[in-house]
Design an enzyme around this catalytic site. Structure first.
Site, PDB file in Angstrom:
ATOM      1  CD  GLN A   1       4.227  -2.716-116.344  1.00 17.79           C
ATOM      2  OE1 GLN A   1       4.130  -2.101-117.405  1.00 17.79           O
ATOM      3  NE2 GLN A   1       3.179  -2.913-115.546  1.00 17.79           N
TER       4      GLN A   1
ATOM      5  CE  LYS B   1       1.525  -0.625-119.853  1.00 15.03           C
ATOM      6  NZ  LYS B   1       2.057  -0.573-118.482  1.00 15.03           N
TER       7      LYS B   1
ATOM      8  CG  ASP C   1       2.738   5.047-115.919  1.00 21.81           C
ATOM      9  OD1 ASP C   1       1.732   4.781-116.582  1.00 21.81           O
ATOM     10  OD2 ASP C   1       3.605   4.207-115.607  1.00 21.81           O
TER      11      ASP C   1
END
Ligand code: NDP
Length: 288
Positions: A97, A53, A120
Protein backbone atom coordinates in the site's frame (compact mmCIF):
# COMPACT_ATOMS: atom_id res chain seq x y z
CA UNK A 1 -29.21 16.57 -21.90
CA UNK A 2 -29.32 15.01 -18.46
CA UNK A 3 -26.41 12.74 -17.75
CA UNK A 4 -26.83 9.15 -16.70
CA UNK A 5 -25.08 8.74 -13.37
CA UNK A 6 -23.31 5.44 -13.80
CA UNK A 7 -24.44 2.84 -11.29
CA UNK A 8 -21.05 1.64 -10.12
CA UNK A 9 -22.52 -0.59 -7.45
CA UNK A 10 -24.45 -2.66 -9.96
CA UNK A 11 -21.45 -2.98 -12.30
CA UNK A 12 -19.09 -3.94 -9.49
CA UNK A 13 -21.53 -6.49 -8.11
CA UNK A 14 -21.95 -8.26 -11.42
CA UNK A 15 -18.18 -8.44 -12.08
CA UNK A 16 -17.48 -9.67 -8.51
CA UNK A 17 -20.14 -12.33 -9.00
CA UNK A 18 -18.28 -13.56 -12.11
CA UNK A 19 -14.98 -13.56 -10.19
CA UNK A 20 -16.61 -15.47 -7.33
CA UNK A 21 -17.78 -18.15 -9.74
CA UNK A 22 -14.29 -18.46 -11.26
CA UNK A 23 -12.74 -18.72 -7.79
CA UNK A 24 -15.32 -21.38 -6.95
CA UNK A 25 -14.43 -23.46 -10.01
CA UNK A 26 -10.76 -23.18 -9.01
CA UNK A 27 -11.69 -24.29 -5.49
CA UNK A 28 -13.39 -27.34 -7.02
CA UNK A 29 -9.94 -28.30 -8.35
CA UNK A 30 -8.43 -27.77 -4.89
CA UNK A 31 -6.88 -24.40 -5.73
CA UNK A 32 -7.29 -20.95 -4.22
CA UNK A 33 -5.88 -17.60 -5.32
CA UNK A 34 -4.10 -15.64 -2.57
CA UNK A 35 -3.31 -11.96 -2.06
CA UNK A 36 -0.86 -10.44 0.44
CA UNK A 37 -1.33 -6.78 1.32
CA UNK A 38 1.51 -5.00 3.09
CA UNK A 39 0.81 -1.83 5.06
CA UNK A 40 3.67 0.15 6.56
CA UNK A 41 2.82 2.83 9.12
CA UNK A 42 -0.49 4.07 10.42
CA UNK A 43 -1.94 6.36 7.76
CA UNK A 44 -5.70 6.13 8.46
CA UNK A 45 -6.76 6.42 4.79
CA UNK A 46 -4.37 3.60 3.80
CA UNK A 47 -5.73 1.45 6.64
CA UNK A 48 -9.27 1.89 5.25
CA UNK A 49 -8.14 0.95 1.70
CA UNK A 50 -6.36 -2.15 3.01
CA UNK A 51 -9.41 -3.21 5.02
CA UNK A 52 -11.66 -2.79 1.97
CA UNK A 53 -9.31 -4.87 -0.17
CA UNK A 54 -9.20 -7.70 2.39
CA UNK A 55 -12.99 -7.59 2.73
CA UNK A 56 -13.46 -7.75 -1.04
CA UNK A 57 -11.16 -10.82 -1.21
CA UNK A 58 -13.21 -12.54 1.44
CA UNK A 59 -16.45 -11.80 -0.43
CA UNK A 60 -15.27 -13.62 -3.56
CA UNK A 61 -13.38 -16.43 -1.81
CA UNK A 62 -9.81 -15.22 -2.43
CA UNK A 63 -7.40 -16.00 0.42
CA UNK A 64 -5.86 -12.80 1.77
CA UNK A 65 -3.40 -11.84 4.46
CA UNK A 66 -2.58 -8.34 5.70
CA UNK A 67 0.91 -7.62 7.00
CA UNK A 68 0.88 -4.51 9.18
CA UNK A 69 4.34 -3.14 9.83
CA UNK A 70 5.26 -0.22 12.08
CA UNK A 71 6.19 3.15 10.49
CA UNK A 72 9.82 2.76 11.59
CA UNK A 73 10.26 -0.50 9.62
CA UNK A 74 13.52 -0.28 7.65
CA UNK A 75 13.66 -0.66 3.89
CA UNK A 76 15.69 -3.86 4.21
CA UNK A 77 13.14 -5.38 6.61
CA UNK A 78 10.39 -4.61 4.11
CA UNK A 79 12.44 -6.07 1.24
CA UNK A 80 13.02 -9.25 3.26
CA UNK A 81 9.27 -9.62 3.79
CA UNK A 82 8.58 -9.12 0.08
CA UNK A 83 11.27 -11.70 -0.73
CA UNK A 84 9.45 -14.22 1.46
CA UNK A 85 6.09 -13.44 -0.14
CA UNK A 86 7.66 -13.79 -3.61
CA UNK A 87 8.53 -17.40 -2.68
CA UNK A 88 5.27 -18.20 -0.89
CA UNK A 89 3.18 -20.63 -3.03
CA UNK A 90 0.00 -19.61 -1.29
CA UNK A 91 0.41 -15.99 -2.46
CA UNK A 92 -0.22 -15.06 -6.10
CA UNK A 93 -0.55 -11.31 -5.69
CA UNK A 94 1.46 -8.87 -3.57
CA UNK A 95 0.32 -5.34 -2.97
CA UNK A 96 2.33 -2.81 -1.01
CA UNK A 97 0.00 0.00 0.00
CA UNK A 98 1.35 3.42 -1.03
CA UNK A 99 2.46 5.93 0.11
CA UNK A 100 5.34 4.44 2.10
CA UNK A 101 7.09 6.31 4.92
CA UNK A 102 9.66 8.77 3.54
CA UNK A 103 12.75 6.76 4.54
CA UNK A 104 11.71 3.88 2.24
CA UNK A 105 12.29 4.19 -1.52
CA UNK A 106 9.06 3.32 -3.31
CA UNK A 107 10.85 2.44 -6.52
CA UNK A 108 13.19 -0.07 -4.84
CA UNK A 109 10.22 -1.73 -3.15
CA UNK A 110 8.13 -1.92 -6.33
CA UNK A 111 11.09 -3.36 -8.26
CA UNK A 112 11.50 -6.10 -5.62
CA UNK A 113 8.01 -7.53 -6.15
CA UNK A 114 7.93 -10.58 -8.45
CA UNK A 115 6.71 -9.49 -11.89
CA UNK A 116 4.22 -12.39 -11.79
CA UNK A 117 2.77 -11.28 -8.44
CA UNK A 118 2.68 -7.54 -9.22
CA UNK A 119 -1.12 -7.22 -9.14
CA UNK A 120 -0.93 -3.40 -9.02
CA UNK A 121 1.06 -3.51 -12.28
CA UNK A 122 3.58 -0.92 -11.06
CA UNK A 123 6.72 -2.97 -11.84
CA UNK A 124 8.64 -1.52 -14.82
CA UNK A 125 8.50 -4.87 -16.64
CA UNK A 126 4.69 -4.92 -16.44
CA UNK A 127 4.54 -1.23 -17.38
CA UNK A 128 6.75 -2.09 -20.39
CA UNK A 129 4.47 -5.00 -21.35
CA UNK A 130 1.54 -2.60 -21.26
CA UNK A 131 3.41 -0.13 -23.49
CA UNK A 132 4.23 -2.73 -26.16
CA UNK A 133 0.79 -4.34 -25.95
CA UNK A 134 1.86 -7.72 -24.52
CA UNK A 135 -0.64 -9.74 -22.52
CA UNK A 136 -0.19 -9.47 -18.79
CA UNK A 137 -1.47 -7.85 -15.65
CA UNK A 138 -3.07 -4.44 -16.15
CA UNK A 139 -3.07 -1.53 -13.68
CA UNK A 140 -6.23 -1.63 -11.58
CA UNK A 141 -7.64 1.90 -11.78
CA UNK A 142 -7.19 2.42 -15.54
CA UNK A 143 -8.38 -1.10 -16.39
CA UNK A 144 -11.39 -0.47 -14.14
CA UNK A 145 -12.22 2.61 -16.22
CA UNK A 146 -11.99 0.55 -19.43
CA UNK A 147 -14.32 -2.04 -17.85
CA UNK A 148 -16.86 0.67 -17.07
CA UNK A 149 -16.82 1.85 -20.70
CA UNK A 150 -17.05 -1.71 -22.05
CA UNK A 151 -19.81 -2.88 -19.74
CA UNK A 152 -21.91 0.15 -20.64
CA UNK A 153 -21.13 -0.45 -24.31
CA UNK A 154 -19.78 3.07 -24.68
CA UNK A 155 -17.85 3.18 -27.96
CA UNK A 156 -14.18 4.14 -27.58
CA UNK A 157 -12.61 3.40 -30.99
CA UNK A 158 -12.15 6.57 -33.00
CA UNK A 159 -13.31 8.79 -30.14
CA UNK A 160 -11.25 11.63 -28.76
CA UNK A 161 -10.32 10.72 -25.18
CA UNK A 162 -8.75 13.40 -23.01
CA UNK A 163 -6.99 12.29 -19.82
CA UNK A 164 -6.20 14.97 -17.24
CA UNK A 165 -3.26 13.72 -15.17
CA UNK A 166 0.00 11.99 -16.09
CA UNK A 167 0.92 10.00 -12.98
CA UNK A 168 2.48 6.56 -13.33
CA UNK A 169 -0.42 5.09 -11.37
CA UNK A 170 -3.36 6.56 -13.26
CA UNK A 171 -2.83 9.14 -16.03
CA UNK A 172 -0.09 7.49 -18.13
CA UNK A 173 -1.43 3.89 -18.08
CA UNK A 174 -4.96 5.26 -18.63
CA UNK A 175 -3.78 6.96 -21.81
CA UNK A 176 -2.09 3.72 -22.97
CA UNK A 177 -5.20 1.62 -22.38
CA UNK A 178 -7.43 4.09 -24.20
CA UNK A 179 -4.96 4.03 -27.07
CA UNK A 180 -5.17 0.22 -27.07
CA UNK A 181 -8.92 0.61 -27.46
CA UNK A 182 -8.25 2.77 -30.53
CA UNK A 183 -9.20 6.13 -29.07
CA UNK A 184 -7.33 9.25 -30.16
CA UNK A 185 -5.76 10.29 -26.88
CA UNK A 186 -4.66 13.63 -25.48
CA UNK A 187 -2.96 13.87 -22.08
CA UNK A 188 -3.19 17.09 -20.06
CA UNK A 189 -1.32 18.09 -16.89
CA UNK A 190 -0.55 21.08 -14.71
CA UNK A 191 1.55 22.76 -17.43
CA UNK A 192 -1.11 22.37 -20.14
CA UNK A 193 -2.13 25.68 -21.68
CA UNK A 194 -5.84 26.35 -22.30
CA UNK A 195 -7.00 23.22 -20.52
CA UNK A 196 -10.66 24.05 -21.12
CA UNK A 197 -10.12 24.36 -24.88
CA UNK A 198 -8.73 20.82 -24.94
CA UNK A 199 -11.15 19.16 -22.53
CA UNK A 200 -14.07 20.65 -24.47
CA UNK A 201 -13.04 18.53 -27.46
CA UNK A 202 -13.25 15.29 -25.49
CA UNK A 203 -15.84 12.63 -26.31
CA UNK A 204 -14.49 10.80 -23.26
CA UNK A 205 -13.00 12.89 -20.46
CA UNK A 206 -11.06 11.16 -17.68
CA UNK A 207 -10.18 13.33 -14.68
CA UNK A 208 -7.29 12.03 -12.54
CA UNK A 209 -6.09 15.27 -11.01
CA UNK A 210 -6.61 15.22 -7.26
CA UNK A 211 -8.38 18.62 -7.12
CA UNK A 212 -11.83 18.65 -5.54
CA UNK A 213 -14.62 19.43 -8.06
CA UNK A 214 -12.25 21.22 -10.46
CA UNK A 215 -14.03 20.05 -13.61
CA UNK A 216 -17.08 22.19 -14.34
CA UNK A 217 -19.53 22.35 -17.22
CA UNK A 218 -17.28 24.73 -19.17
CA UNK A 219 -14.72 21.89 -19.44
CA UNK A 220 -17.23 19.43 -20.86
CA UNK A 221 -18.52 19.01 -24.42
CA UNK A 222 -22.24 18.39 -24.88
CA UNK A 223 -22.87 14.65 -24.63
CA UNK A 224 -19.37 13.75 -23.38
CA UNK A 225 -18.72 10.73 -21.17
CA UNK A 226 -17.06 11.95 -17.96
CA UNK A 227 -15.08 9.52 -15.80
CA UNK A 228 -14.04 10.82 -12.41
CA UNK A 229 -11.04 9.06 -10.89
CA UNK A 230 -10.38 11.71 -8.23
CA UNK A 231 -10.73 11.00 -4.53
CA UNK A 232 -10.60 14.21 -2.54
CA UNK A 233 -12.16 15.85 0.48
CA UNK A 234 -14.33 18.94 0.00
CA UNK A 235 -14.44 21.93 2.40
CA UNK A 236 -16.79 19.97 4.67
CA UNK A 237 -14.39 17.00 4.73
CA UNK A 238 -16.72 14.90 2.57
CA UNK A 239 -15.30 12.52 -0.03
CA UNK A 240 -15.65 13.98 -3.54
CA UNK A 241 -14.16 13.63 -7.00
CA UNK A 242 -12.33 15.93 -9.42
CA UNK A 243 -15.62 16.58 -11.23
CA UNK A 244 -18.38 18.86 -10.02
CA UNK A 245 -21.13 16.36 -10.79
CA UNK A 246 -24.02 18.74 -10.18
CA UNK A 247 -22.49 21.31 -12.52
CA UNK A 248 -21.81 18.90 -15.41
CA UNK A 249 -24.89 16.71 -15.20
CA UNK A 250 -26.85 18.76 -17.76
CA UNK A 251 -23.96 18.72 -20.24
CA UNK A 252 -22.46 15.22 -20.09
CA UNK A 253 -24.15 12.03 -21.32
CA UNK A 254 -22.64 9.83 -18.59
CA UNK A 255 -20.85 10.69 -15.35
CA UNK A 256 -19.31 8.41 -12.73
CA UNK A 257 -20.17 9.37 -9.14
CA UNK A 258 -17.61 9.70 -6.34
CA UNK A 259 -17.77 7.75 -4.14
CA UNK A 260 -19.17 4.56 -5.61
CA UNK A 261 -17.78 3.88 -9.06
CA UNK A 262 -14.08 4.04 -10.03
CA UNK A 263 -12.95 3.32 -6.44
CA UNK A 264 -14.81 -0.01 -5.97
CA UNK A 265 -14.09 -0.89 -9.61
CA UNK A 266 -10.36 -0.49 -8.87
CA UNK A 267 -10.62 -3.04 -6.04
CA UNK A 268 -12.59 -5.34 -8.34
CA UNK A 269 -9.74 -5.23 -10.87
CA UNK A 270 -7.33 -6.12 -8.06
CA UNK A 271 -9.39 -9.26 -7.42
CA UNK A 272 -9.39 -9.99 -11.14
CA UNK A 273 -5.60 -9.59 -11.30
CA UNK A 274 -5.09 -11.90 -8.31
CA UNK A 275 -7.23 -14.54 -10.01
CA UNK A 276 -5.31 -14.07 -13.27
CA UNK A 277 -1.95 -14.28 -11.47
CA UNK A 278 -3.09 -17.51 -9.76
CA UNK A 279 -4.13 -18.99 -13.11
CA UNK A 280 -0.77 -18.11 -14.65
CA UNK A 281 1.57 -19.40 -11.97
CA UNK A 282 0.27 -22.95 -12.10
CA UNK A 283 1.43 -23.52 -8.51
CA UNK A 284 -1.34 -23.62 -5.98
CA UNK A 285 -1.92 -24.63 -2.46
CA UNK A 286 -5.12 -26.49 -1.65
CA UNK A 287 -8.03 -24.40 -0.50
CA UNK A 288 -9.22 -25.42 2.95
P1 NDP B 1 -0.94 12.71 -8.80
O1 NDP B 1 -0.92 13.84 -7.84
O2 NDP B 1 0.22 11.78 -8.86
O3 NDP B 1 -1.16 13.30 -10.27
C1 NDP B 1 -2.06 14.33 -10.52
C2 NDP B 1 -1.94 14.76 -11.96
O4 NDP B 1 -2.84 15.85 -12.17
C3 NDP B 1 -0.54 15.25 -12.33
O5 NDP B 1 -0.16 14.74 -13.58
C4 NDP B 1 -0.69 16.78 -12.38
O6 NDP B 1 0.14 17.41 -13.35
C5 NDP B 1 -2.14 16.92 -12.81
N1 NDP B 1 -2.69 18.19 -12.35
C6 NDP B 1 -2.65 18.72 -11.10
N2 NDP B 1 -3.24 19.93 -11.08
C7 NDP B 1 -3.66 20.16 -12.34
C8 NDP B 1 -4.34 21.24 -12.95
N3 NDP B 1 -4.71 22.33 -12.25
N4 NDP B 1 -4.62 21.16 -14.26
C9 NDP B 1 -4.26 20.08 -14.99
N5 NDP B 1 -3.61 19.02 -14.46
C10 NDP B 1 -3.32 19.06 -13.14
O7 NDP B 1 -2.27 11.92 -8.50
P2 NDP B 1 -2.75 10.43 -8.92
O8 NDP B 1 -2.66 10.27 -10.38
O9 NDP B 1 -2.13 9.42 -8.05
O10 NDP B 1 -4.28 10.51 -8.49
C11 NDP B 1 -5.18 11.43 -9.07
C12 NDP B 1 -6.48 11.39 -8.31
O11 NDP B 1 -7.05 10.11 -8.41
C13 NDP B 1 -6.35 11.65 -6.80
O12 NDP B 1 -7.51 12.31 -6.36
C14 NDP B 1 -6.30 10.26 -6.21
O13 NDP B 1 -6.74 10.22 -4.87
C15 NDP B 1 -7.25 9.55 -7.13
N6 NDP B 1 -7.04 8.11 -7.23
C16 NDP B 1 -8.14 7.33 -7.16
C17 NDP B 1 -8.04 5.97 -7.26
C18 NDP B 1 -9.28 5.16 -7.18
O14 NDP B 1 -9.20 3.96 -6.92
N7 NDP B 1 -10.46 5.75 -7.39
C19 NDP B 1 -6.75 5.30 -7.43
C20 NDP B 1 -5.63 6.22 -7.57
C21 NDP B 1 -5.80 7.57 -7.45
P3 NDP B 1 1.76 17.41 -13.23
O15 NDP B 1 2.19 16.05 -13.65
O16 NDP B 1 2.17 18.46 -14.16
O17 NDP B 1 2.07 17.71 -11.79
Amino acid sequence: MTAQIINGKELVQSIREEIKQDVQSMANQGKQPGLAVVLVGDDPASAVYVRNKAKACEEVGIYSEVHKLPAETSESELLTMIGQLNKDDRIHGILVQLPLPKHIHEETVIDSISVHKDVDCFHPVNVGNLMVGKDGLLPCTPSGVIQILKRLEIPVAGKHAVVIGRSNIVGKPMAMLLLRENATVTVCHSRTKDLTEITKQADILVAAIGRAKMIKKEHVKDGAVVIDVGMNRDEAGKLCGDVDLEDVRDTASYVTPVPGCVGPMTITMLLQNTLQAARQTGSYVSAE
